[in-house]
Design a protein around this motif. Structure first.
Motif, PDB file in Angstrom:
ATOM      1  N   LEU A 141       0.783  -1.210   0.078  1.00  0.00           N
ATOM      2  CA  LEU A 141      -0.134   0.107  -0.127  1.00  0.00           C
ATOM      3  C   LEU A 141       0.728   1.383   0.037  1.00  0.00           C
ATOM      4  O   LEU A 141       0.313   2.372  -0.478  1.00  0.00           O
ATOM      5  CB  LEU A 141      -0.774   0.060   1.253  1.00  0.00           C
ATOM      6  CG  LEU A 141      -1.853  -1.136   1.279  1.00  0.00           C
ATOM      7  CD1 LEU A 141      -2.807  -0.737   2.610  1.00  0.00           C
ATOM      8  CD2 LEU A 141      -2.866  -1.274   0.060  1.00  0.00           C
ATOM      9  N   VAL A 142       2.048   1.345   0.450  1.00  0.00           N
ATOM     10  CA  VAL A 142       2.821   2.334   0.697  1.00  0.00           C
ATOM     11  C   VAL A 142       4.260   2.218  -0.061  1.00  0.00           C
ATOM     12  O   VAL A 142       4.741   1.077  -0.046  1.00  0.00           O
ATOM     13  CB  VAL A 142       2.929   2.774   1.966  1.00  0.00           C
ATOM     14  CG1 VAL A 142       1.798   3.113   2.960  1.00  0.00           C
ATOM     15  CG2 VAL A 142       3.846   1.873   3.042  1.00  0.00           C
ATOM     16  N   ALA A 143       4.832   3.121  -0.538  1.00  0.00           N
ATOM     17  CA  ALA A 143       6.284   2.990  -1.000  1.00  0.00           C
ATOM     18  C   ALA A 143       7.373   2.585  -0.091  1.00  0.00           C
ATOM     19  O   ALA A 143       7.051   2.903   1.212  1.00  0.00           O
ATOM     20  CB  ALA A 143       6.668   4.406  -1.506  1.00  0.00           C
ATOM     21  N   GLU A 144       8.206   2.070  -0.623  1.00  0.00           N
ATOM     22  CA  GLU A 144       9.279   1.578   0.517  1.00  0.00           C
ATOM     23  C   GLU A 144       9.969   2.673   1.213  1.00  0.00           C
ATOM     24  O   GLU A 144      10.281   2.182   2.561  1.00  0.00           O
ATOM     25  CB  GLU A 144      10.215   0.688  -0.150  1.00  0.00           C
ATOM     26  CG  GLU A 144      11.371  -0.031   0.599  1.00  0.00           C
ATOM     27  CD  GLU A 144      12.363  -1.116  -0.248  1.00  0.00           C
ATOM     28  OE1 GLU A 144      13.459  -0.356  -0.409  1.00  0.00           O
ATOM     29  OE2 GLU A 144      11.794  -1.882  -0.631  1.00  0.00           O
ATOM     30  N   ASP A 145      10.303   3.861   0.648  1.00  0.00           N
ATOM     31  CA  ASP A 145      10.913   4.820   1.597  1.00  0.00           C
ATOM     32  C   ASP A 145      10.035   5.285   2.535  1.00  0.00           C
ATOM     33  O   ASP A 145      10.352   6.310   3.526  1.00  0.00           O
ATOM     34  CB  ASP A 145      11.407   5.721   0.692  1.00  0.00           C
ATOM     35  CG  ASP A 145      10.630   6.347  -0.014  1.00  0.00           C
ATOM     36  OD1 ASP A 145       9.172   6.103  -0.213  1.00  0.00           O
ATOM     37  OD2 ASP A 145      10.829   7.529  -0.647  1.00  0.00           O
ATOM     38  N   ARG A 146       8.546   4.939   2.510  1.00  0.00           N
ATOM     39  CA  ARG A 146       7.680   5.554   3.567  1.00  0.00           C
ATOM     40  C   ARG A 146       7.343   4.269   4.788  1.00  0.00           C
ATOM     41  O   ARG A 146       6.437   4.594   5.517  1.00  0.00           O
ATOM     42  CB  ARG A 146       6.383   5.751   2.922  1.00  0.00           C
ATOM     43  CG  ARG A 146       6.493   6.788   1.623  1.00  0.00           C
ATOM     44  CD  ARG A 146       7.355   8.069   2.343  1.00  0.00           C
ATOM     45  NE  ARG A 146       6.628   8.833   3.029  1.00  0.00           N
ATOM     46  CZ  ARG A 146       5.437   9.545   2.887  1.00  0.00           C
ATOM     47  NH1 ARG A 146       4.949   9.799   1.752  1.00  0.00           N
ATOM     48  NH2 ARG A 146       4.777  10.158   3.867  1.00  0.00           N
ATOM     49  N   LEU A 147       8.222   3.182   4.768  1.00  0.00           N
ATOM     50  CA  LEU A 147       7.691   2.326   5.651  1.00  0.00           C
ATOM     51  C   LEU A 147       7.932   2.704   7.146  1.00  0.00           C
ATOM     52  O   LEU A 147       6.939   2.289   7.720  1.00  0.00           O
ATOM     53  CB  LEU A 147       8.291   0.814   5.208  1.00  0.00           C
ATOM     54  CG  LEU A 147       8.040   0.125   4.240  1.00  0.00           C
ATOM     55  CD1 LEU A 147       8.867  -1.026   3.636  1.00  0.00           C
ATOM     56  CD2 LEU A 147       6.549  -0.383   4.233  1.00  0.00           C
ATOM     57  N   HIS A 414      17.678  -2.359   1.736  1.00  0.00           N
ATOM     58  CA  HIS A 414      16.889  -2.619   0.845  1.00  0.00           C
ATOM     59  C   HIS A 414      16.839  -4.203   0.618  1.00  0.00           C
ATOM     60  O   HIS A 414      17.856  -4.913   0.815  1.00  0.00           O
ATOM     61  CB  HIS A 414      16.878  -2.083  -0.595  1.00  0.00           C
ATOM     62  CG  HIS A 414      15.812  -2.382  -1.767  1.00  0.00           C
ATOM     63  ND1 HIS A 414      16.074  -3.609  -2.392  1.00  0.00           N
ATOM     64  CD2 HIS A 414      15.021  -1.623  -1.853  1.00  0.00           C
ATOM     65  CE1 HIS A 414      15.062  -3.642  -3.289  1.00  0.00           C
ATOM     66  NE2 HIS A 414      14.283  -2.265  -2.982  1.00  0.00           N
ATOM     67  N   HIS A 415      15.673  -4.978   0.042  1.00  0.00           N
ATOM     68  CA  HIS A 415      15.642  -6.357   0.105  1.00  0.00           C
ATOM     69  C   HIS A 415      16.729  -7.015  -0.902  1.00  0.00           C
ATOM     70  O   HIS A 415      17.038  -8.145  -0.996  1.00  0.00           O
ATOM     71  CB  HIS A 415      14.176  -7.033  -0.157  1.00  0.00           C
ATOM     72  CG  HIS A 415      13.726  -6.555  -1.299  1.00  0.00           C
ATOM     73  ND1 HIS A 415      14.086  -7.189  -2.478  1.00  0.00           N
ATOM     74  CD2 HIS A 415      12.556  -5.839  -1.759  1.00  0.00           C
ATOM     75  CE1 HIS A 415      13.196  -6.624  -3.513  1.00  0.00           C
ATOM     76  NE2 HIS A 415      12.439  -5.782  -3.076  1.00  0.00           N
ATOM     77  N   SER A 416      17.136  -6.164  -1.654  1.00  0.00           N
ATOM     78  CA  SER A 416      18.214  -6.739  -2.824  1.00  0.00           C
ATOM     79  C   SER A 416      19.436  -6.776  -1.926  1.00  0.00           C
ATOM     80  O   SER A 416      20.262  -7.594  -2.618  1.00  0.00           O
ATOM     81  CB  SER A 416      18.248  -5.395  -3.973  1.00  0.00           C
ATOM     82  OG  SER A 416      18.818  -4.441  -3.341  1.00  0.00           O
TER      83      SER A 416
END
Length: 427
Positions: A141-147, A414-416
Motif C-alpha cells: 500500500l505504501v512506497a518502501e521509503d515510507r515504511l 533494501h531487500h536486494s
C-alpha cells in the motif's frame, strides 16, 4: 488558488492521502482500542466472578497465544495464498463473535474459566491472521521509503489506544461490570471489519512460478529469517523481550490489585499513563533513528525497555508503577517501529507472509510459556520476584544485537541486499 493546490499537493505527499493506508490504519486503530478494554476486562472477570488463581490468570493469557504454537508457521503460507482483505475481515468477525459469547454466557449462568479460555484462544487466532495479513499488506500500500513513517503511525495508534482504552475500560468495568465491558470490544472488531472492506484490492505481489508444498515453503521462510544477518539477532532479541512482556502483562492486573491495592479505575488510569511511553516512542522512532543511526536507536530502545521493567517490581503505588510502564513502552515502541520496518524492507514481496509468520511464531509463541510460567512461579518467588525475572530476560535480550552488525547500522537496507551482504546496511 495556489494555496488550494499546495494543500492538495501536501495531502498527496502525506500518508493520510493514501485511501487504502488510511482505511488500514482505521481498521487497526478501532480494534486496538477495544482490545485494550478486553485486556483489562477478561482478567477482572476471572478474578471477581470466577475467583481465579494467579496461575489461572496466566493460563488465560496463554490460551490467547496458543494458536501461534499450533499453526503459527503455516499461517504465513496460507496468508500468502489468500486475498489479504478477506483475511483481515474474517479475523475481525471471529474475534467479535467470540467476545459476544461472554455476556451471553453470564446471562445464561454458564460463564466459566473453560469458556474464557476458549474465547481467549479465538481472539488469539483472529489476531494471528490479522497481524500477518496486515504486515504483509502494508508494503503493497505504501512506497518502501515510507515504511518507517507508515509503521510509526500504526504504532502510534496502538499506543494511543493503549492509553485511552485502559482508562475507559477501568471505569466501564466499574460501572457496567466486566462481562458487559467486552461488548465494546466486539463492536470495535465489527468496525474494524468495515474499514478493512473499504481497502481496495492491493496490487498483486510477485509469487513463485510453481507452488511448493506447504512444508517446503515453511522451511524456506525459516531459513530466510535465520539466515539473515540482521533479522536473526532481531528475532532473538524480540523473542526474549516478548517472553518478558508476557510475564508482565499476564501479572500486571494481579500485581496492581494484590500488591499495590489499586481499584479497577486506578489500574486503568495507571496503565493509560504508562502507555503514554508508547506514544512518545512511536513519534520519536523515525527522527531518532535518522539523527543517530538505526543501530544506535535499536540499542537505546533495548536499554529503555529493560530499565522500565526493572522499575516495576520496585513500585510502591500507582505513580511508580505507571512510570515503569512508561519507560518500558517507550523503548518497546521504538524497537517495534524499527524492527518491523527493517524486516519489511529487506524481505522480497513473495516472502513477506512467511517472514511475518516466523517472527510471530517465535515471539508470540513464547507468550503462553511466559504467561503460564509467570503465574505458576508466583507461589515460589512471589509477584515481585516474577517481575524481577522479567527484567532479567530483557537484559539478556541486549546480547544478540550487541554481537551482530546491528549497532553499526546507519539506515534500513533494501531487500536486494543479500542476507549475508554488507554489514553496514547502507544502500
Amino acid at each position: 488558488m495556489p494555496k488550494t493546490t499546495g494543500w492538495r499537493s501536501g495531502l498527496r505527499r502525506s500518508l493520510w492521502g493514501v485511501a487504502d493506508y488510511r482505511n488500514l490504519w482505521m481498521s487497526q486503530t478501532v480494534s486496538l482500542f477495544g482490545t485494550g478494554i478486553t485486556l483489562l476486562a477478561l482478567p477482572l472477570i476471572a478474578l471477581s466472578l470466577l475467583e481465579a488463581t494467579p496461575f489461572e490468570i496466566g493460563l488465560l493469557w496463554a490460551f490467547e497465544y496458543l494458536a501461534i504454537l499450533l499453526i503459527g508457521l503455516p499461517a504465513g503460507v496460507w496468508v500468502e495464498r489468500l486475498p489479504l482483505r478477506a483475511v483481515l475481515v474474517g479475523a475481525d468477525l471471529i474475534r467479535a463473535v467470540a467476545l459476544l459469547t461472554v455476556p451471553i454466557a453470564l446471562l445464561l449462568g454458564v460463564l466459566s474459566m473453560p469458556l474464557l479460555y476458549l474465547v481467549a484462544f479465538l481472539i488469539g487466532l483472529g489476531a494471528l491472521f490479522y497481524d500477518v495479513a496486515q504486515l504483509s499488506m502494508l508494503p503493497v500500500l505504501v512506497a518502501e521509503d515510507r515504511l518507517v513513517d507508515a509503521n510509526g503511525k500504526l504504532e502510534l495508534s496502538r499506543s494511543v489506544a493503549q492509553i485511552g482504552s485502559p482508562a475507559v475500560g477501568g471505569f466501564t468495568v466499574q460501572l457496567l461490570t466486566a462481562p458487559f465491558a467486552v461488548l465494546a470490544d466486539a463492536v470495535t472488531y465489527l468496525a474494524s471489519a468495515f474499514y478493512a472492506l473499504r481497502i481496495r484490492k492491493p496490487a498483486p505481489v510477485a509469487q513463485p512460478v510453481e507452488r511448493s508444498s506447504l512444508r517446503k515453503e515453511i522451511r524456506e521462510g525459516v531459513r530466510f529469517v535465520f539466515g539473515h544477518s540482521l533479522m536473526r539477532p532481531l528475532l532473538l532479541c524480540a523473542t526474549l523481550g516478548e517472553l518478558s512482556s508476557a510475564i508482565i502483562l499476564a501479572m500486571q492486573v494481579v500485581f496492581a490489585t494484590e500488591a499495590l491495592f489499586m481499584t479497577p479505575a486506578v489500574i486503568g488510569i495507571a496503565l493509560a499513563a504508562g502507555n503514554g511511553g508508547g506514544v512518545v516512542g512511536a513519534l520519536v522512532a523515525e527522527p531518532f533513528a535518522r539523527r543517530f543511526g538505526t543501530g544506535t536507536a535499536f540499542m537505546v530502545s533495548i536499554v529503555l525497555f529493560t530499565a522500565g521493567s526493572a522499575i516495576l517490581p520496585m513500585s510502591t503505588g500507582p505513580v511508580t508503577f505507571a512510570f515503569g510502564m512508561f519507560v518500558a513502552y517507550l523503548g518497546a515502541f521504538i524497537f517495534n517501529v524499527l524492527q518491523v520496518s527493517l524486516c519489511q524492507a529487506v524481505t522480497p514481496p513473495h516472502m513477506l507472509g512467511r517472514m511475518n509468520s516466523v517472527f510471530r511464531f517465535a515471539t508470540w509463541g513464547v507468550i503462553p510459556l511466559g504467561a503460564a510460567g509467570g503465574g505458576l512461579l508466583v507461589d515460589y518467588i512471589g509477584l515481585a520476584g516474577v517481575f524481577w525475572l522479567a527484567a532479567a530476560l530483557n537484559a539478556l535480550s541486549f546480547l544478540p544485537p550487541l554481537f551482530s552488525a546491528l549497532p553499526r547500522l546507519r539506515e534500513i537496507p533494501h531487500h536486494s541486499v543479500a542476507p549475508d551482504g554488507p554489514s553496514t546496511g547502507q544502500r
